[in-house]
Scaffold this motif. Structure first.
Motif, short mmCIF file in Angstrom:
data_model
loop_
_atom_site.label_atom_id
_atom_site.label_comp_id
_atom_site.label_asym_id
_atom_site.label_seq_id
_atom_site.Cartn_x
_atom_site.Cartn_y
_atom_site.Cartn_z
N PHE A 113 0.85 -1.19 0.00
CA PHE A 113 0.00 0.00 0.00
C PHE A 113 0.89 1.24 0.00
O PHE A 113 1.96 1.24 0.62
CB PHE A 113 -0.89 0.02 1.24
CG PHE A 113 -1.83 -1.14 1.33
CD1 PHE A 113 -3.12 -1.05 0.84
CD2 PHE A 113 -1.42 -2.35 1.88
CE1 PHE A 113 -4.00 -2.12 0.92
CE2 PHE A 113 -2.28 -3.43 1.96
CZ PHE A 113 -3.57 -3.31 1.47
N ASN B 256 -8.02 -0.40 -8.65
CA ASN B 256 -8.64 -1.12 -7.54
C ASN B 256 -7.59 -1.93 -6.79
O ASN B 256 -6.40 -1.72 -6.96
CB ASN B 256 -9.74 -2.05 -8.06
CG ASN B 256 -10.90 -1.27 -8.64
OD1 ASN B 256 -11.36 -0.32 -8.04
ND2 ASN B 256 -11.34 -1.67 -9.82
N THR B 257 -8.02 -2.88 -6.00
CA THR B 257 -7.12 -3.74 -5.24
C THR B 257 -6.43 -4.73 -6.17
O THR B 257 -7.08 -5.41 -6.94
CB THR B 257 -7.90 -4.50 -4.16
OG1 THR B 257 -8.52 -3.55 -3.30
CG2 THR B 257 -7.01 -5.42 -3.36
N GLY C 244 -4.61 2.91 -6.06
CA GLY C 244 -5.70 1.99 -5.75
C GLY C 244 -5.53 1.51 -4.32
O GLY C 244 -4.70 2.02 -3.56
N SER C 245 -6.26 0.53 -3.93
CA SER C 245 -6.18 0.02 -2.57
C SER C 245 -4.83 -0.64 -2.29
O SER C 245 -4.23 -0.42 -1.27
CB SER C 245 -7.32 -0.97 -2.33
OG SER C 245 -7.26 -1.47 -1.03
N SER C 246 -4.35 -1.46 -3.21
CA SER C 246 -3.03 -2.09 -3.07
C SER C 246 -2.50 -2.43 -4.46
O SER C 246 -3.26 -2.52 -5.41
CB SER C 246 -3.11 -3.37 -2.23
OG SER C 246 -3.90 -4.35 -2.87
#
Length: 92
Positions: A32, A76-77, A51-53
């Motif tokens: 992250f 996104n993730t 994004g998330s990760s």
């Protein structure tokens, strides 16, 4: 064998570790914000895409020295949890 520390203050996860026939170490996982992939005093800081990760695929040599890192990101993730493919430098 060696012991090395990677990462930053943000969360980072290694989900798979493999050795090849030359004792090179391959790690895959996700991070992250940003991550320092070089365990030496030199920095190989890579920022996430926002994004998330984001996913990474890292190679260290048999002495634990940084060779390369490949990252994958999207909006996104992104997580690689299963398998490293060292010859293709990617997660499967």
């Amino acid at each position: 064998m060696f012991v090395k520390t990677l990462g930053t203050a943000s969360a980072d996860v290694t989900s798979k570790i493999e050795l090849d026939v030359n004792d090179n170490l391959f790690c895959t996982g996700f991070y992250f914000l940003n991550m320092d992939f070089d365990p030496s005093p030199n920095a190989s800081l890579i920022k996430s895409n926002g994004g998330s990760s984001d996913t990474y695929f890292l190679k260290l040599d048999k002495n634990g020295l940084f060779n390369w890192v490949t990252t994958y990101s999207g909006s996104n993730t992104d997580k690689c949890l299963l398998h490293c493919h060292s010859k293709r430098r990617r997660c499967c």
